[in-house]
Design a protein around this motif. Sequence first.
Motif, PDB file in Angstrom:
ATOM      1  N   ILE A 124      40.751   9.097  35.415  1.00 19.30           N
ATOM      2  CA  ILE A 124      41.176  10.341  34.756  1.00 19.30           C
ATOM      3  C   ILE A 124      42.589  10.122  34.222  1.00 19.30           C
ATOM      4  O   ILE A 124      43.494   9.801  34.983  1.00 19.30           O
ATOM      5  CB  ILE A 124      41.172  11.534  35.732  1.00 19.30           C
ATOM      6  N   ASP A 125      42.733  10.274  32.931  1.00 19.11           N
ATOM      7  CA  ASP A 125      44.032  10.074  32.266  1.00 19.11           C
ATOM      8  C   ASP A 125      44.674   8.746  32.680  1.00 19.11           C
ATOM      9  O   ASP A 125      45.867   8.689  32.971  1.00 19.11           O
ATOM     10  CB  ASP A 125      44.996  11.226  32.588  1.00 19.11           C
TER      11      ASP A 125
ATOM     12  N   LYS B  78      44.350   7.180  35.392  1.00 20.01           N
ATOM     13  CA  LYS B  78      44.552   7.007  36.829  1.00 20.01           C
ATOM     14  C   LYS B  78      43.207   6.770  37.499  1.00 20.01           C
ATOM     15  O   LYS B  78      42.247   7.499  37.246  1.00 20.01           O
ATOM     16  CB  LYS B  78      45.198   8.274  37.399  1.00 20.01           C
TER      17      LYS B  78
ATOM     18  N   VAL C  51      45.588  15.175  39.940  1.00 20.92           N
ATOM     19  CA  VAL C  51      45.557  15.242  38.479  1.00 20.92           C
ATOM     20  C   VAL C  51      45.313  16.697  38.119  1.00 20.92           C
ATOM     21  O   VAL C  51      44.419  17.333  38.661  1.00 20.92           O
ATOM     22  CB  VAL C  51      44.446  14.347  37.895  1.00 20.92           C
TER      23      VAL C  51
ATOM     24  N   VAL D 122      37.024  18.861  29.469  1.00 23.97           N
ATOM     25  CA  VAL D 122      37.623  17.522  29.373  1.00 23.97           C
ATOM     26  C   VAL D 122      36.767  16.677  28.433  1.00 23.97           C
ATOM     27  O   VAL D 122      35.612  16.999  28.174  1.00 23.97           O
ATOM     28  CB  VAL D 122      37.725  16.827  30.756  1.00 23.97           C
TER      29      VAL D 122
ATOM     30  N   THR E 162      39.525  12.103  29.726  1.00 24.69           N
ATOM     31  CA  THR E 162      40.826  12.551  29.227  1.00 24.69           C
ATOM     32  C   THR E 162      40.899  14.053  29.452  1.00 24.69           C
ATOM     33  O   THR E 162      39.986  14.791  29.078  1.00 24.69           O
ATOM     34  CB  THR E 162      40.949  12.282  27.709  1.00 24.69           C
ATOM     35  N   THR E 163      41.973  14.496  30.078  1.00 29.32           N
ATOM     36  CA  THR E 163      42.070  15.928  30.374  1.00 29.32           C
ATOM     37  C   THR E 163      42.918  16.663  29.348  1.00 29.32           C
ATOM     38  O   THR E 163      42.959  17.878  29.344  1.00 29.32           O
ATOM     39  CB  THR E 163      42.697  16.167  31.760  1.00 29.32           C
ATOM     40  N   ASP E 164      43.636  15.926  28.543  1.00 29.88           N
ATOM     41  CA  ASP E 164      44.550  16.594  27.616  1.00 29.88           C
ATOM     42  C   ASP E 164      44.568  15.868  26.272  1.00 29.88           C
ATOM     43  O   ASP E 164      44.762  14.654  26.226  1.00 29.88           O
ATOM     44  CB  ASP E 164      45.964  16.627  28.213  1.00 29.88           C
ATOM     45  N   SER E 165      44.331  16.594  25.226  1.00 29.61           N
ATOM     46  CA  SER E 165      44.466  16.027  23.881  1.00 29.61           C
ATOM     47  C   SER E 165      44.857  17.183  22.974  1.00 29.61           C
ATOM     48  O   SER E 165      44.845  18.340  23.387  1.00 29.61           O
ATOM     49  CB  SER E 165      43.141  15.422  23.415  1.00 29.61           C
TER      50      SER E 165
END
Lengths: 772, 204
Positions: free
Chosen positions: A29-30, A32, A51, A73, A96-99
Amino acid sequence: MYAMLLYIDGGGVVMVKKSDMAQYVNITIDGKNCIGKQGDTILQIARANDVYIPTLCYLSKVKPIASCRMCLVEIQGSEGVVLSCQERAVEGTVITTDSKMLYKHRQNIMKLFGVNHPLECGVCDKSGECDLQNKTLEFDVATQNFCAKESDKKVENWGFISYDPSLCIVCEKCVRICNEIVGESILEVAVGGYKSRIINTNKEADCSNCGECMAVCPVGALTNSEFKYSSNAWELERIPATCVHCSSGCPLYYEVKPSSTANREESIYRVTNPFEFSSLCGAGRFAYDFANKDAKKDKEAFTRALKAFEGAKSIRFSANITNEEALILQKLKEKKGYKLICDEARNYQKFLAAYSMVSGKSLYSGDLATLKDSDAIIIFGTRINDDNPMVKYHISMASKWHRARVAYLHPMEDVSMSKIVTQFIKYEVGSEEGVVALLANAFLSDLRLSDAVKEYLESLDVGNLSAESNVGEEELEGLVNSFEKKNTFSFVIGADLYAHPRAQEIAKVLALFEKYLDCNVILTPPASNALGVALICNLDDEDVNEQSIGYNVKGDFTLGSLGEVDLDMPALNQQEGTLTTIDKRVVATHVALPFGGYVLNDIANALGLETEYTIDYTKELPKRSGYKAVEFDTLNHEFSKEGNDIRGYLLETKDVKIDEIFEEIEELPAYDGGVVYWCNEGIHFTYNTLYKYPASKYLKGSKQFAVAMKISDGEELIFENEKRQYRRIFKLDETMKGTIAITSSVTEPLEVSSFKNYRYTLMKLQEDGVIR
Amino acid sequence: MNGDVEMNEKQRYITLDLGGAPMTPWCRFKRVVKRTFRIELFIGLWVTIREMFKTLFMGKSHTTKYPFEKMPISSRYRAIHDMLRLLESGHYRCIGCGLCEKICISNCIAMETRYDENQRKEVSGYTINFGRCIFCGYCAEVCPELAIVHGARYETASEQRASFSLFEDMLTPIDKLKEQKEFEGYGAPSPWADKNIKKTPLAY
C-alpha cells in the motif's frame, strides 16, 4: 523455520512460521509492504500497518457499511477503483490510496455531504470532534457547486437522544449498530434520495436507551439530550475508566469540566467510550452521576468507625468494590478475624468452586470475544438483556454475523430478545437442576465420558424430569439437531442458578459442557466485581445478629457512598483501582471526581495495615487465584490497532484437582401461584443506575398474575421477602404472559442487586393485605 | 591631549557682546524696570489670556475633567470588553460557541451554556477574570459574531486582585441599545467585506 515475516498483533510482534504463511497476505500500500490476515479487507490491513485511508461511514465494530465511498483506492493493473472497506486483500496486490483523481473524488463527496448542511458549527455539540468538519477541511472544500432544495426538517426527541435530521448525513452507522450490535433494529433508513433520513420505528417505547447510535454518529445529528449545548467537546477532560455497573467492565471515559462559572469544582458532563471497538449500554452511558459529593474528613465519624471496627465481628459488603478494596477487607479478616459477608459474591464463589471441581480449571473457559464468534448459543438461567446487556450485544453480533442458533432457556419469555432468539424453551420455576440434567443428557450422552458422568446420566429419569420441568424431549432433540454442524458453541449461564438451592449440583453438570464439548461457557458474574471478590476474599456464610460493619450495605455501622451512612466513602468513580470483568480480565479505573473524605485504606492503615495508597495493593492481588504482580500504573487502558481488547491483563487459569461426584437429583420443587422474579429490569443494576430508570420501582406483571393475586393496575403493594418489606406499584404489562411478575431488588440505597436466596419467590396474598 | 587641541581648533566659538553685567544696585533696578514694562511679556501672555477669556466667558475649555470626562480613544484600543446586542432584536449576539474561552491565552474566560426552551444555545453564565486578562484581544478577534469586543473602559484598578466581570456587566444595557456603536477594532469586518462574499449556487 521462521520466515522473515513479522505480524503486528496488538502492539506485540509475532514471528510467523513458514507453514502458517497461508493464513497471511502480503500487499503493498503506497509503496509500503503490509501484512495482514487472510480474509482481512484492504482497509483493515492498512490501519493495522499505520497507512491512512480516509473513511466516513466505516465503523470497525460492524460489517462494512459502504455508503460514503470515501475509502476508494486504486489497484495497479486493474481499471477503476475499489472500496477498500469491503474489498478483501489478495496476495501481491499493489494499492495506491491517494492520487489527484482520488483527491478530487473525495473532495466532491465532501461537497455533496455539505449540501445544505446547516452552518451551525458554532453551537453544534459535535464541533471539534466532527468527522464532517474534519474531512471538509482535510479535502479543502472552499466552495460549493452542488445544491438541492431544502425541506423542513424537525428536531425529534427520543428520550435520552435527540435527532436533528438536517444535520444527518445518512451514513447508516446508527442503523447498523442498532441492528447488529444492540440487536434491536429500531432505527431504519427512510430512503428518499436527498430526503433520506433515519427513522425511529419505536420512539421511546421499546428502545433500551443504550445511546450507541448517538455514540457512533459522526456528525451532530444524534446527540445526548442532557448534554446538549452544555459544553464544547474540547473543554472536557477525559478520564479513562471502567464502567462499574455490571461485570462486563466496559471501557469508558468520564468527561469532566468545572461545574459552572461560579463553582469551579469539577463535575462529569458526559460519558463517552472507544466506540470504534467497544460498546456501552445505557447505564454506563447515562447513569454516571453517582459520586459522593461534598464529603469532608469528619474526624469524629472516623474515630467512631475505628471503634466500630474494633468491636465488630463481621463485615458485610456489596460486590461493587474494587479488587484492591476486596484485598484490604481480606487482609483485615486475616488480621482481626472478621467474617466477610458478601451475598452477591458468596453464591457465585461456591458455584465457581463446584464448577472447577469438575472442569479441573479454576475459571470458566468463556469470554465475550468467542461468544461473538459463536454460531450456537444456549442462554440458561438469566434474563440476559436485563442482567448483562453487553452479553446480549455479543449474542446479537453472533446472531447477525454467524447466523447463530440461539436457544433461550428461561421460565419467562423476553420480548427484547425475540429478534435474536431462534428457540425459546420454557421451563418451570425451580426446575433448573432437572433442565441442566436434560441438557447434559441430550448433548453429552453420545460422547466418551468418564464412569462417574456415565453413571449420572444413566441414572436420570428423563421422562419424569421432562414432565416436571415442562421441557419436552422433542424440544431438546430439535435443539441438539439445530446445533449439529456448528463450529463454536457458547453457553451463557446467569444469576438464577447461583442462588438456586441446588446451585453446586447444577454447576457440576454445567462444567461437563466445558470439559467434553469444549464449549465457551460464561458464568455471568452477578455484580460488577463479583468475580474479583470471589477470587480474592475468603467469604463466610451468613452470620446471625453479630456486631457488623456494612460497606455499601446496611450494617450496625455503615460505610458507604450513598444514602444515610455513618462514614462517607468514595463512589467507584471517585476511586482508582482494578476490577475483574466477565472476560476474566483485570482492568483499571481512574478517579473522575475528587473525594474529600476518608477511604477504606485510611481505616485499614489505622487498624494496623501499612500501605500508603489503595493501588499499592494491585501488585499484591492473590497469585493463587490467577492475578499477576503488576503495578497499577502500568495497566494499559487502550485497544490494539486491530480493535482487540488488550486492557489490563487476563487472569491466569490454574489447574484444580478434579473430583467428579454427582448427587442424585432432588425432587423438583413446585411453584404454584404468583411468583415474583427479582430482576433489575431495563438498564438498571444498582442504586446508582436507578435515578435514570425510575420505572424499576414497579412490580410488572401480566393480566393472569393480576387476576391470580387480585390486584389491579396502579395499585400499591406491600410484600415481604427475606424478612424485609417491599413497597411496589403494580403495573400491568400486556406483553407479559404467565404468573411470573418482575420487580427490581434495588430501589433504595444500600440495597444490593442480587439475593442470598433463589431469584424467584412464591407469593401468596394474605388476609392482612400483605403478600408473603 | 593632542586630540583635544585639534577638536578646539575645529570648533569655531563666537563671542556675543551682551554688554556688561549690572554692577551697581541702581543698574540692577533699572534692568528690572526695563524687563517688567517691555511689551514682550504681554505678547507671551496673550495666548494664555485669550484662552482664559475663552474658558471663563465663552465656555471653550481644553481641560478634560477626568474622571468625569475622558479622552476619546482609538477604536483599536483594547480596554475592558463589551458584549454587544443585535440591533434588530435586542438579543445578545453571543451564540455560546466558546471560541473566546478556547483561544484565551491567560485562561481567564469561563462560560456556561445550556439548551433553552427555544431549542437554542443559551449563555447561562459568562465571566472574565480581569485579574488575569492581559487584554491581548484574541477573544474579540476570534468571535464570529462580533459579540465580544473591546470597549473603551480602560480603568482596571479594583479593590480585589482578581476582579470578575459578568456577562450582564459587559452587555449593552437594553435601554442604551440605540447608543451601541459598531466595533471597528480587531476582528471587525473590513470596509470592503461585501465584495468578498460569494453566492451559494442555487438552481431553484
